[in-house]
Design an enzyme around this catalytic site. Structure first.
Site: not given
Ligand SMILES: Cc1ncc(COP(=O)(O)O)c(C=O)c1O
Lengths: 150, 395
Positions: A35, A104
């Site tokens: 990813c 994130c």
């Protein structure tokens, strides 16, 4: 680049608490290289307080900034409080993240939780598994939005 | 020092192009369709530009259709090939897996309309072969569209050979030459192409203007309906300053082509030599079959966006094919088409230089990139696992 806030750029260019910790009490790693982001968080715990914390991260600017900010936020906190750290709080402390980078901050929250869980496991501290949900890594979901191109 | 090394994304406007364009904003601003003298002066400038652009690729001026850029030219060429084929019951199109999205997304659209699309494998070196095209052509193939130079890795495709195959088999052939024109020789006769796309801003012309070359006898289908501009094939008042700027920039690029190619190739070789010293790095794309200025590397254990941001802070503009820079979750389709695993493709860096760059700038890049790569590897759990032997190095 105006992609990120000044806060994000500051934490990205001058990350706090970066580096490995040799004698950590708990280590949490989340994300995966396929990813494009992995965070590893190290914590040191004394009397239920996170006395030291550090991280290493593979990822984009906001992944590094989110890790850095999360370490600053939980340093000195009682463990139970650190478990309450939300991705939203991390993103807000960074003066916001672009929508497609919000994952994130989710990763940062999960890295903290994974480190705490590792600490509990390693030190035989009983806990209610429900506080970590099903699996710390599985909440890390991005949505495959349409690719843009330059 | 700030080094602009992202010329494959876009270029600065050349001084000559700017000078050529300037009178067409406030002095000679007429509409080229108007009968009065300001309009006729604009029409004359348009004609001169058309002849210049045609001359640069060895075409006839009647074969040049100005567009709003490379994407529009690609769309129009492909929709034309599809429409011509459909009239004969042919609905198969051949292309490659690593085309620009202006091509791939147009093909996606046609697929939804019942066309069958074959995307050729581009191999580990990023080059297709004429043999692959020959093998893929069927009775019902309407169009072959293969890019001349890949925009991310800079590999050159054997366009003349593919063109020869298409001509022999009677299949229409288009090439997206957006990254080729102005950088390597482009001669539509020698290349056997029926249609070719270009964009001014890739060779120091202005943004938002391009052209489609269509060989005489290829009946273009409109993307933009409107007036009789561009022989009725592209409606809309012509962007005279832009078109004039495009012609001036192209003339300049073609005039200096041999010298620039030698100069940029030398800089590139120095750049490749310097960056290859970084351990666990890899140059993407064929070592030889490449355009002078575009270089693409992968560095194991780091992520491209953070690399770009740190390079920017050190005065270097570059780009990357990492997911974070594409705005999607997956890294660049070009790097994946080469067969690179996701985790390697995330760590890519594209540096695209041209004749505007200097040797000092290349030195600055060669000094800075290894430092930034080291810095990021030092804080990378992926690199840590590689170094401790927990996971094997892939490059
Ligand atoms: C190979 C290729 N094709 C098409 C395009 C699109 O051109 P434009 O941006 O002028 O529409 C580009 C540049 O972005 C390109 O590199």
């Amino acid at each position: 680049m105006a992609l990120y806030s000044d806060k994000v750029m500051d934490h990205f260019q001058h990350p706090r608490n970066v580096g490995k910790m040799e004698d950590a009490d708990g280590i949490g790693e989340v994300g995966n290289a396929v990813c494009g982001d992995i965070m590893r968080m190290y914590i040191k715990v004394r009397d239920g307080i996170i006395t030291d914390v550090s991280f290493i991260t593979f990822g984009c600017g906001s992944a590094i900034a989110s890790s850095s900010m999360a370490t600053e936020m939980i340093k000195g906190m009682p463990i139970e409080k650190a478990l309450e750290l939300s991705n939203k709080a991390v993103a807000e402390a960074l003066d916001g993240l672009p929508a497609h980078k919000l994952h994130c901050s989710v990763l940062a929250e999960e890295a903290v939780r994974a480190a705490v869980k590792d600490y509990y496991d390693k030190h035989d501290i009983a806990y209610d598994p429900a506080i970590f949900g099903c699996d710390v890594a599985c909440a890390h979901q991005h949505d495959h939005d349409a690719p843009a191109e330059a | 020092m700030y080094v602009y090394a992202d010329n494959a994304a876009t270029t600065s406007l050349s001084k000559k192009a700017l000078e050529a364009m300037t009178p067409y904003f406030c002095e000679t601003y007429g509409n080229a369709s108007s009968l009065h003298s300001p309009g006729q002066r604009a029409a004359e400038a348009l004609q001169r530009a058309r002849e210049t652009v045609a001359g640069a690729i060895h075409a006839d001026f009647k074969e040049i259709y100005f567009t709003g850029g490379g994407s529009e030219a690609d769309n129009q060429a492909i929709l034309t090939g599809a429409a011509i084929g459909a009239r004969k019951g042919k609905k198969h199109i051949i292309s490659t897996a690593f085309e620009h999205h202006a091509v791939l997304h147009t093909l996606d659209k046609l697929k939804k309309q019942g066309y069958e699309i074959t995307l050729l494998d581009v191999h580990e070196n990023g080059v297709v072969t004429a043999r692959q095209v020959a093998d893929a052509i069927r009775e019902d193939t309407a169009l072959v569209t293969v890019m001349f130079v890949n925009n991310e890795i800079g590999t050159i495709q054997p366009i003349a050979e593919i063109g020869a195959v298409c001509r022999e088999r009677g299949v229409l052939f288009h090439t997206d030459a957006v990254q080729a024109v102005g950088h390597i020789p482009v001669d539509v006769e020698a290349l056997n192409v029926d249609m070719l796309s270009m964009a001014a801003h890739k060779f120091h012309g202005p943004k938002g203007v391009g052209a489609l070359y269509a060989r005489r006898g290829v009946p273009l289908v409109n993307v933009i309906e409107g007036g009789q501009q561009e022989r009725g094939k592209r409606g809309g008042t012509e962007n005279i300053p832009g078109i004039v700027g495009m012609a001036a920039a192209l003339e300049e690029a073609v005039t200096g082509l041999d010298r620039n190619m030698a100069y940029v190739t030398a800089l590139r070789e120095k750049l490749i030599g310097g960056l290859s010293k970084i351990p666990h790095s890899r140059l993407n794309g064929d070592r030889e079959k490449r355009v002078p200025g575009t270089v693409n590397f992968c560095f194991e254990g780091i992520e491209g966006e953070s690399l770009l941001l740190l390079l920017d802070a050190r005065g270097i503009a570059a780009s990357s094919g990492s997911a974070c820079t594409s705005g999607s979750l997956d890294p660049s389709h070009v790097l994946l088409a080469l067969g690179l695993p996701h985790e390697i493709a995330h760590g890519s860096l594209r540096l695209s230089i041209d004749a505007y760059n200097t040797e000092e700038e290349i030195d600055h890049i060669i000094r800075s990139v290894p430092e930034v790569v080291d810095y990021l590897r030092d804080m990378s759990p992926v690199w840590d696992a590689l170094e401790r032997g927990e996971t094997p190095h892939l490059i």
